[in-house]
Structures are given as structure tokens and as C-alpha cells.
Motif scaffolding. Structure first.
Motif, PDB file in Angstrom:
ATOM      1  N   GLU A 169       0.874  -1.217  -0.263  1.00  0.00           N
ATOM      2  CA  GLU A 169      -0.080  -0.020   0.290  1.00  0.00           C
ATOM      3  C   GLU A 169       1.195   1.333  -0.098  1.00  0.00           C
ATOM      4  OE1 GLU A 169      -0.798  -2.709   2.166  1.00  0.00           O
ATOM      5  OE2 GLU A 169      -2.546  -3.164   1.915  1.00  0.00           O
ATOM      6  N   GLU A 216      -6.746  15.850  -1.321  1.00  0.00           N
ATOM      7  CA  GLU A 216      -8.432  16.983  -1.360  1.00  0.00           C
ATOM      8  C   GLU A 216      -8.793  17.172  -1.875  1.00  0.00           C
ATOM      9  OE1 GLU A 216      -9.567  16.308   2.651  1.00  0.00           O
ATOM     10  OE2 GLU A 216      -9.430  14.354   2.672  1.00  0.00           O
ATOM     11  N   THR A 229      -8.536   7.374  -4.766  1.00  0.00           N
ATOM     12  CA  THR A 229      -9.944   8.014  -3.457  1.00  0.00           C
ATOM     13  C   THR A 229      -9.045   7.220  -2.352  1.00  0.00           C
ATOM     14  OG1 THR A 229     -11.804   8.498  -5.209  1.00  0.00           O
ATOM     15  CG2 THR A 229     -11.869   7.306  -2.478  1.00  0.00           C
ATOM     16  N   GLU A 230      -8.608   5.999  -2.837  1.00  0.00           N
ATOM     17  CA  GLU A 230      -7.838   4.847  -2.342  1.00  0.00           C
ATOM     18  C   GLU A 230      -6.273   4.568  -1.688  1.00  0.00           C
ATOM     19  OE1 GLU A 230      -7.110   1.689  -5.053  1.00  0.00           O
ATOM     20  OE2 GLU A 230      -9.590   0.882  -5.501  1.00  0.00           O
ATOM     21  N   GLU A 240      -7.491   6.780   1.046  1.00  0.00           N
ATOM     22  CA  GLU A 240      -8.354   6.720   2.653  1.00  0.00           C
ATOM     23  C   GLU A 240      -6.524   5.446   3.210  1.00  0.00           C
ATOM     24  OE1 GLU A 240     -11.094   6.719   3.505  1.00  0.00           O
ATOM     25  OE2 GLU A 240     -12.052   8.075   2.313  1.00  0.00           O
ATOM     26  N   LYS A 282      -4.977   7.855   5.478  1.00  0.00           N
ATOM     27  CA  LYS A 282      -6.263   8.004   6.202  1.00  0.00           C
ATOM     28  C   LYS A 282      -5.593   7.165   7.377  1.00  0.00           C
ATOM     29  CE  LYS A 282      -9.047  11.772   4.640  1.00  0.00           C
ATOM     30  NZ  LYS A 282     -10.829  11.636   4.022  1.00  0.00           N
ATOM     31  N   ASP A 283      -5.910   5.787   7.030  1.00  0.00           N
ATOM     32  CA  ASP A 283      -6.263   5.004   7.747  1.00  0.00           C
ATOM     33  C   ASP A 283      -4.523   4.792   8.412  1.00  0.00           C
ATOM     34  OD1 ASP A 283      -6.679   2.427   9.002  1.00  0.00           O
ATOM     35  OD2 ASP A 283      -5.430   1.065   7.386  1.00  0.00           O
TER      36      ASP A 283
END
Length: 160
Positions: free
Chosen positions: A11, A37, A61-62, A65, A68-69
Motif C-alpha cells: 500500500e 483532497e 481515493t484509495e 483512504e 488516513k488509515d
């Protein structure tokens, strides 16, 4: 770290690629998320977008995410480490106090011998009584030298 699995390697590879930032140009994870963003808002296209643009937007977008995680997990780890650091500091203080107490117990006999008006048997009996109780050790070392003789004499009086 060789031959160790890194759970978010793939990732993070997608997110960062071969990019590296250092010095004045480096930005935090949260700043990067805000930039991504903002770019998404600026690039909003009409519904008739091409499939490749949709894939790019989905990948972006992935990525957001995942970042953020990852950021949330890093914040949790930081909090845990801060708490652990405080507890380790407290433990270090306890061990230091125990070390200081042990050092004082080792010095009791020498200090009692300095009184000079005691027989070897009295020195040993008084030293043993003082050294067996940490509170006695602390109290003994808090006394001025001229009071130590009276204190030791009080310890040597047989208990009835």
C-alpha cells in the motif's frame, strides 16, 4: 529489519512510489492528504469522464483512504509510546531508589563503626538491626553524627 515482513509495504509503495522528501520540501502526512483532497476538488470533471480518469480518481481515493488509515494508526502508536515512556521513567526512578537504599545498607556497618565507643559485638548487633529495616536505614543516615551514638545505644537496649 532484513527478512522481516512489513504489513503495509504494498500500500505504501502505491502511495509513495520512489518519492522521498527531506529538508524544507518535506510535508507531513496530513498536509499531503489535504493537498490530494484539494486537487480532487479542483479537478472535478463532468459526469462524461473517460474510463481512465475514473480509474485514476478511484486510485487517488484509495490512496487517500490508505493514508488516513495509516496516519490514524501512527497516531495511536505515538500515544502508546508516550504512555510507555512515562511508565518506564517511573520504573527507572523505583530502581534508582532501590539501588540507593542497597548502597546505604552496605554503608551501615562502616557508619556505626565510626561512632567509636562501641564493642565489635555492639557494632554488629546495631548494624544488623538498622540494615534489616529500610526505614531504620533512612532514619539513621538522616541523623547528625553526634545523635547517632544515642540512637545506636537505644537500639542496643534489650527489649522486654
Amino acid at each position: 529489519m532484513r527478512n522481516k515482513l512489513f504489513p503495509f509495504f504494498d500500500e505504501l509503495g502505491r502511495v509513495f512510489g520512489k518519492d522521498r522528501a527531506a529538508g524544507n520540501e518535506a510535508i507531513s502526512t496530513l498536509d499531503a492528504l489535504e493537498e490530494l483532497e484539494d486537487e480532487d476538488k479542483d479537478r472535478e470533471t463532468p459526469p462524461s469522464t473517460t474510463p481512465s480518469t475514473n480509474r485514476t480518481k478511484k486510485a487517488r481515493t484509495e490512496t487517500i483512504e490508505v493514508l488516513k488509515d495509516f496516519s490514524t494508526k501512527i497516531e495511536k502508536i505515538s500515544g502508546v509510546m508516550e504512555t510507555a515512556s512515562e511508565h518506564i521513567g517511573r520504573l527507572a526512578c523505583c530502581f534508582q531508589h532501590e539501588s540507593d537504599s542497597a548502597e546505604k545498607r552496605m554503608q551501615v556497618t562502616t557508619e556505626v563503626m565510626k561512632i567509636g565507643q562501641l564493642t565489635p559485638t555492639q557494632v554488629l548487633l546495631a548494624s544488623k538491626k538498622i540494615a534489616l529495616n529500610p526505614l531504620e536505614v533512612d532514619f539513621f543516615f538522616s541523623l547528625p553524627d553526634d545523635y547517632k551514638y544515642a540512637y545506636v545505644q537505644g537500639l542496643l537496649i534489650p527489649e522486654e
